[in-house]
Structure formats: structure tokens, C-alpha cells
Design a protein around this motif. Structure first.
Motif, mmCIF file in Angstrom:
data_model
loop_
_atom_site.group_PDB
_atom_site.id
_atom_site.type_symbol
_atom_site.label_atom_id
_atom_site.label_comp_id
_atom_site.label_asym_id
_atom_site.label_seq_id
_atom_site.Cartn_x
_atom_site.Cartn_y
_atom_site.Cartn_z
ATOM 1 N N ARG A 32 0.707 -1.347 -0.048
ATOM 2 C CA ARG A 32 -0.170 0.047 -0.077
ATOM 3 C C ARG A 32 0.740 1.231 -0.044
ATOM 4 N NH1 ARG A 32 -4.333 -2.060 4.520
ATOM 5 N NH2 ARG A 32 -5.369 -3.506 3.212
ATOM 6 N N ARG A 33 1.962 1.171 0.900
ATOM 7 C CA ARG A 33 2.712 2.485 0.790
ATOM 8 C C ARG A 33 3.515 2.561 -0.294
ATOM 9 N NH1 ARG A 33 7.917 3.184 2.777
ATOM 10 N NH2 ARG A 33 8.327 1.208 3.340
ATOM 11 N N ILE A 34 4.119 1.372 -1.119
ATOM 12 C CA ILE A 34 4.872 1.816 -2.259
ATOM 13 C C ILE A 34 3.789 2.266 -3.216
ATOM 14 C CG2 ILE A 34 5.868 0.389 -4.349
ATOM 15 C CD1 ILE A 34 7.615 0.841 -1.920
ATOM 16 N N GLN A 35 2.498 1.809 -3.273
ATOM 17 C CA GLN A 35 1.679 2.246 -4.400
ATOM 18 C C GLN A 35 0.971 3.749 -4.071
ATOM 19 O OE1 GLN A 35 -2.619 0.496 -4.581
ATOM 20 N NE2 GLN A 35 -2.123 -0.117 -6.576
ATOM 21 N N ALA A 36 1.156 4.273 -2.980
ATOM 22 C CA ALA A 36 0.874 5.483 -2.756
ATOM 23 C C ALA A 36 2.014 6.364 -3.041
ATOM 24 C CB ALA A 36 0.542 5.832 -1.231
ATOM 25 N N PHE A 146 5.326 -0.553 -14.088
ATOM 26 C CA PHE A 146 5.929 -1.887 -13.787
ATOM 27 C C PHE A 146 6.411 -1.834 -12.322
ATOM 28 C CE2 PHE A 146 6.754 -1.575 -18.478
ATOM 29 C CZ PHE A 146 5.832 -2.714 -18.666
ATOM 30 N N ALA A 147 6.658 -0.868 -11.807
ATOM 31 C CA ALA A 147 7.282 -0.739 -10.286
ATOM 32 C C ALA A 147 5.897 -1.075 -9.496
ATOM 33 C CB ALA A 147 7.839 0.588 -10.096
ATOM 34 N N ALA A 148 4.843 -0.749 -9.748
ATOM 35 C CA ALA A 148 3.655 -1.177 -9.220
ATOM 36 C C ALA A 148 3.194 -2.576 -9.225
ATOM 37 C CB ALA A 148 2.379 -0.299 -9.675
ATOM 38 N N ALA A 149 3.979 -3.136 -10.300
ATOM 39 C CA ALA A 149 3.621 -4.728 -10.319
ATOM 40 C C ALA A 149 4.567 -5.584 -9.678
ATOM 41 C CB ALA A 149 3.550 -4.843 -11.887
ATOM 42 N N ASP A 150 5.788 -5.005 -9.112
ATOM 43 C CA ASP A 150 6.825 -5.815 -8.728
ATOM 44 C C ASP A 150 6.336 -6.632 -7.468
ATOM 45 O OD1 ASP A 150 8.776 -4.943 -10.600
ATOM 46 O OD2 ASP A 150 9.360 -3.164 -9.301
ATOM 47 N N GLY A 158 -2.984 -6.616 -12.653
ATOM 48 C CA GLY A 158 -3.570 -5.626 -13.627
ATOM 49 C C GLY A 158 -3.980 -4.399 -13.007
ATOM 50 N N ARG A 159 -4.743 -4.806 -11.758
ATOM 51 C CA ARG A 159 -5.298 -3.397 -11.141
ATOM 52 C C ARG A 159 -4.212 -2.626 -10.518
ATOM 53 N NH1 ARG A 159 -9.635 -7.518 -7.866
ATOM 54 N NH2 ARG A 159 -8.251 -8.813 -8.855
ATOM 55 N N ALA A 160 -3.170 -3.150 -10.076
ATOM 56 C CA ALA A 160 -1.837 -2.519 -9.650
ATOM 57 C C ALA A 160 -1.399 -1.508 -10.607
ATOM 58 C CB ALA A 160 -0.824 -3.281 -8.992
ATOM 59 N N ILE A 161 -1.190 -2.112 -11.795
ATOM 60 C CA ILE A 161 -0.702 -1.438 -13.063
ATOM 61 C C ILE A 161 -1.720 -0.208 -13.417
ATOM 62 C CG2 ILE A 161 -0.100 -1.387 -15.498
ATOM 63 C CD1 ILE A 161 1.014 -4.201 -14.928
ATOM 64 N N SER A 162 -2.772 -0.484 -13.586
ATOM 65 C CA SER A 162 -3.829 0.442 -13.827
ATOM 66 C C SER A 162 -4.426 1.635 -13.093
ATOM 67 C CB SER A 162 -5.212 -0.276 -14.384
ATOM 68 O OG SER A 162 -5.695 -0.735 -13.270
ATOM 69 N N THR A 163 -4.015 1.172 -11.735
ATOM 70 C CA THR A 163 -4.303 2.151 -10.855
ATOM 71 C C THR A 163 -3.220 3.442 -11.109
ATOM 72 O OG1 THR A 163 -5.102 0.746 -9.067
ATOM 73 C CG2 THR A 163 -4.414 2.890 -8.158
ATOM 74 N N LEU A 214 13.488 9.764 -1.334
ATOM 75 C CA LEU A 214 13.190 9.686 0.001
ATOM 76 C C LEU A 214 11.931 8.612 0.430
ATOM 77 C CD1 LEU A 214 13.183 13.279 0.991
ATOM 78 C CD2 LEU A 214 14.963 11.732 1.337
ATOM 79 N N LEU A 215 11.126 8.263 -0.433
ATOM 80 C CA LEU A 215 10.010 7.613 -0.056
ATOM 81 C C LEU A 215 9.735 6.203 -0.354
ATOM 82 C CD1 LEU A 215 7.213 10.555 0.342
ATOM 83 C CD2 LEU A 215 8.651 9.394 2.256
ATOM 84 N N LEU A 216 10.499 5.994 -1.556
ATOM 85 C CA LEU A 216 10.190 4.582 -2.200
ATOM 86 C C LEU A 216 11.345 3.673 -1.596
ATOM 87 C CD1 LEU A 216 8.131 3.441 -4.307
ATOM 88 C CD2 LEU A 216 10.129 3.528 -5.894
ATOM 89 N N ARG A 217 11.048 3.454 -0.407
ATOM 90 C CA ARG A 217 11.809 2.671 0.397
ATOM 91 C C ARG A 217 11.277 1.590 1.292
ATOM 92 N NH1 ARG A 217 17.269 4.501 0.650
ATOM 93 N NH2 ARG A 217 17.539 6.713 -0.095
ATOM 94 N N PRO A 218 11.501 0.279 1.171
ATOM 95 C CA PRO A 218 12.764 -0.443 0.413
ATOM 96 C C PRO A 218 12.138 -0.341 -1.138
ATOM 97 C CG PRO A 218 11.411 -2.189 1.735
ATOM 98 C CD PRO A 218 10.764 -0.754 2.204
#
Length: 436
Positions: A32-36, A146-150, A158-163, A214-218
Motif C-alpha cells: 500500500r505504501r509503495i503504491q501511494a 511496472f514498479a507497481a507490479a513488482d 492488472g489492477r496495480a498497474i492500472s491504478t 526519500l520515500l520509495l523504500r525499500p
């Protein structure tokens, strides 16, 4: 010098810091945090691109002194992501998504700065170089899907990519609306008003770069690899670009995905880029043309979550078939519209829907079809292919319209879908033909 037995060698390489392996609720919270973070960066990236693109052609005309060269602005911005896609893929494959996204945003900011310098110095070549770098900033928005799909579950990819794709809508809608204030804000600094949006775009890209750093961790890609288990030397070697190309050649599904993304994007760009010309030939003014393009953008992004949900629930092949159908209907509607502006607008809206279906389902299928180690390289190859094909398509589209007309351009656009349709039908009739 005598070494103490058992003492560590000071010259030995320091082992990389191990990536934490989350599980259970911790992994869910991380997703959830990575997607945000990715959604927020998409909004900023879309805003940065849209601010500049709104007046890029006008600025090119002002600096070059002729409308004949203004179209090169669009070509330059498309060339940026095509040129950066493979180096960006190599960087992500070795260092992770965060390093790649930050680099792409910084390239966009640097390019926007060079655009402003070219405008101040009245140098058209410098302006074009800046526009290439500025366009490279959109590579971050492409890579973010693609980062959302990792870290997404396979049945929710599909939903992660499309969001994340949908989030671009916000920036794309806001961008053109702040272009005028951006131009006014630089009036006292000796910068042409048409270059003002690029000053703001540089700032937006820098903010996006800092936020991701700063925020895309890990890092989502490195974490996904850690979840997949420890890699041996062969698996690590599989992250190279050559290994990515081998992975595509070895998988019929990956080839279908690559063709889907490239054909959908090329058909969309080719038809969309010449629609304003066709509308103007039938008496449409700037305001109406802008409205039609806005409707098209809404079709591209606003319904991408629906395409992601369908891709996960009904399967990638089904949504690829839907993309073929929508794009074909769009070509029919736009190509036969003539002076009917309403039919043209409907055609462009459906064209956006078809692009969304193709991009989301193709991107999800590509991620499904190749080994974890090769994904970043294959995804970079996909983006390089789609942007190169679209750049060529945009150039050829102008020649087709000049020689044969807008209707024939739509016929050619529909023909681009034939390989995509043939592979999808083959997979539906003979499921075993689409080997992973």
C-alpha cells in the motif's frame, strides 16, 4: 606486510546490505505504501509533462520562426523516452526502481532547464536537445506502472498497474490549466512566456525525484527479488539486457505482450496526432480541438482501473481482444466521421479506451511471462519498442494524411492491429501455443 591469520581483508568488497524480506501484514502494508508513493509521483510526473507539452509546439514556432518546424517539438519529446528506455532498464535491473525513477525525473528537469536556456538564447537546436531530455522525464511515468507490479500478487497485477496509470489523469488534466500562470510568472526575468511552463516543469520533476528518493523504500524491485529467494550467479546474469531479449524470444506470451503494447500505442499516437489537423480541415476551432483531445485523454486514463480489473478477472487474452475491438471501432468512427465533430470525438474517446486496454493487459501479461530476474530488462525493451514505433508512426501519419487523407490513416492504424489480433486468436484457439 604480514597478515594475521583469520583477519578480514581490508581490500575485500563490502557485501551489499541485505534487503529485508517482509511477510504477512508487513508485506500488505508495504504494498500500500509503495503504491501511494508511485501514485503521488505519477501525478507530479504527469503534471510536469503536461505543463510543458501544452506550449511546446508554440515555443518551437516562436524560436524557429516558422510553423514548418514546430512539429519537431512533438518528435523530440517522443524521442526522449525511446532513447532513455534501454539505459533506464539497465540501471533498474542493477540498482532497482528507485535509482531509475530518480534518474529519469532528473533528466526531465535538466531537459526542461535546457529548453528554457534555448528559448532565452533563441537557439532552436538547443531547444530541441532540451525537449528530448524533457520528454525523457515521461520514462519515469512509464516505468512506474511496472514498479507497481513488482510486489503485487499475480491475480492483482492488472489492477496495480492500472491504478498507477490512472493517477496520470490528475496531472494531465491540471497541466494545461496552469500553463498560462506559469508563463506569467517569468515575465520579469527575461524568459519568454511560452518557456515559463518549462521552468515550472523543472521544479515539479525535481520534487518528484526527491520524493521518490526519500520515500520509495525499500525498493520494490529489489524487495521482489528478495521475496523470490536468494539468487545464484546464473540468475543474477539473467538481469542483463541480452538475457531480457532471450527471455522474450523464448516466450510466445511475452512476444504477444510486446506486440500488444507496441501496436496499441502506435495506432493511438498515429491517429491522435493527426486528428487536430483533420478537425481543422472541417472548420473546427482551437477550443473544439482542445475539447476533443481532452475527451481522448479521459478515455486513455480515467477508465484504466476498469481495464485492470477486467484483466485480472477475465484474463489478459480477453482484454487484449477487447483492445483490438475498441481500437478497430475507433478507427472506423474517426476515419468515417468527415465533418461530424461529435463522431470524431466519440472515435477519439474509444481510441483512448482501446489504448488503455492494450497497455494495461499487455504490461500485466509481459510481467507474468518472464522470469523475475529478466523483468526489468524486458520491461525496458517494451518501453523502447513502443516509443520508437510510436515515433515512427507519428512521422509516417503526417505523410499518409498529406498524400491520401485522414480516412486512410485510420485504415493503416487498424491494419497495425492485425499481428496483435492474430497472436491473441491463436492463443485463444490453441492455449498451448502461448508457452510461458
Amino acid at each position: 606486510m604480514t597478515e594475521t591469520p583469520g583477519a578480514p581483508d581490508a581490500t575485500a568488497a563490502v557485501p551489499p546490505r541485505p534487503i529485508p524480506v517482509p511477510a504477512g501484514p508487513e508485506l500488505t502494508a508495504l504494498r500500500r505504501r509503495i503504491q501511494a508513493v508511485l501514485i503521488a509521483s505519477q501525478i507530479l510526473g504527469g503534471l510536469g509533462i503536461a505543463i510543458g507539452v501544452a506550449l511546446a509546439a508554440v515555443l518551437a514556432k516562436d524560436v524557429s520562426g516558422t510553423e514548418a518546424l514546430s512539429g519537431l517539438a512533438s518528435t523530440a519529446t517522443v524521442a526522449g523516452p525511446a532513447l532513455l528506455a534501454m539505459p533506464l532498464a539497465a540501471l533498474m535491473a542493477s540498482r532497482g526502481r528507485r535509482s531509475g525513477l530518480v534518474f529519469a525525473y532528473l533528466m526531465g528537469a535538466l531537459g526542461a532547464g535546457v529548453v528554457v536556456l534555448g528559448a532565452v538564447l533563441d537557439s532552436f537546436p538547443l531547444l530541441l536537445v532540451g525537449l528530448v531530455g524533457f520528454g525523457a522525464g515521461s520514462s519515469a511515468n512509464l516505468a512506474a506502472r511496472f514498479a507497481a507490479a513488482d510486489l503485487a500478487e499475480a491475480d492483482r497485477r492488472g489492477r496495480a498497474i492500472s491504478t498507477v496509470v490512472w493517477a496520470t489523469t490528475i496531472g494531465a488534466v491540471l497541466g494545461p490549466n496552469v500553463a498560462a500562470p506559469a508563463g506569467e510568472s517569468v515575465s520579469g526575468f527575461g524568459i519568454p512566456a511560452t518557456a515559463g511552463p518549462f521552468v515550472w516543469a523543472a521544479g515539479v520533476f525535481l520534487v518528484a525525484a526527491v520524493m521518490v528518493a526519500l520515500l520509495l523504500r525499500p525498493d520494490p524491485l529489489l524487495t521482489a527479488r528478495a521475496l523470490a529467494g536468494p539468487e545464484d550467479g546464473e540468475a543474477a546474469a539473467g538481469r542483463s539486457l541480452k538475457a531480457g531479449m532471450r527471455a522474450v524470444r523464448a516466450s510466445t506470451r511475452a512476444r504477444l505482450a510486446l506486440v500488444t503494447v507496441a501496436a496499441s500505442h502506435t495506432a493511438m499516437v498515429s491517429i491522435m496526432s493527426m486528428t487536430p489537423v483533420a478537425l481543422s480541415h472541417h472548420g473546427a476551432g482551437i477550443q473544439l480541438i482542445g475539447l476533443v483531445i481532452s475527451v481522448h485523454i479521459a478515455g486513455m486514463y480515467a477508465f484504466s482501473p476498469v481495464m485492470g480489473w477486467l484483466s485480472d478477472r477475465l484474463g489478459r487474452l480477453t482484454v487484449i481482444g477487447l483492445a483490438v475491438g475498441l481500437l478497430a471501432v475507433a478507427a472506423l468512427l474517426a476515419g468515417t466521421a468527415g465533418a461530424s465533430h461529435g463522431q470524431t470525438a466519440l472515435g477519439l474517446f474509444v481510441l483512448g479506451l482501446g489504448w488503455s486496454a492494450g497497455l494495461v493487459s499487455g504490461s500485466a501479461l509481459l510481467t507474468d511471462s518472464v522470469p523475475q530476474a529478466a523483468r526489468a530488462a524486458v520491461q525496458g525493451l517494451s518501453d523502447a519498442t513502443m516509443n520508437t514505433a510510436a515515433g515512427i508512426g507519428g512521422l509516417v501519419a503526417g505523410l499518409i494524411v498529406a498524400q491520401a487523407g485522414y480516412g486512410w490513416l485510420n485504415v493503416v492504424g487498424a491494419c497495425l492491429l492485425l499481428p496483435m489480433a492474430a497472436l491473441a486468436v491463436r492463443g485463444a484457439v490453441r492455449p498451448g501455443a502461448l508457452k510461458a
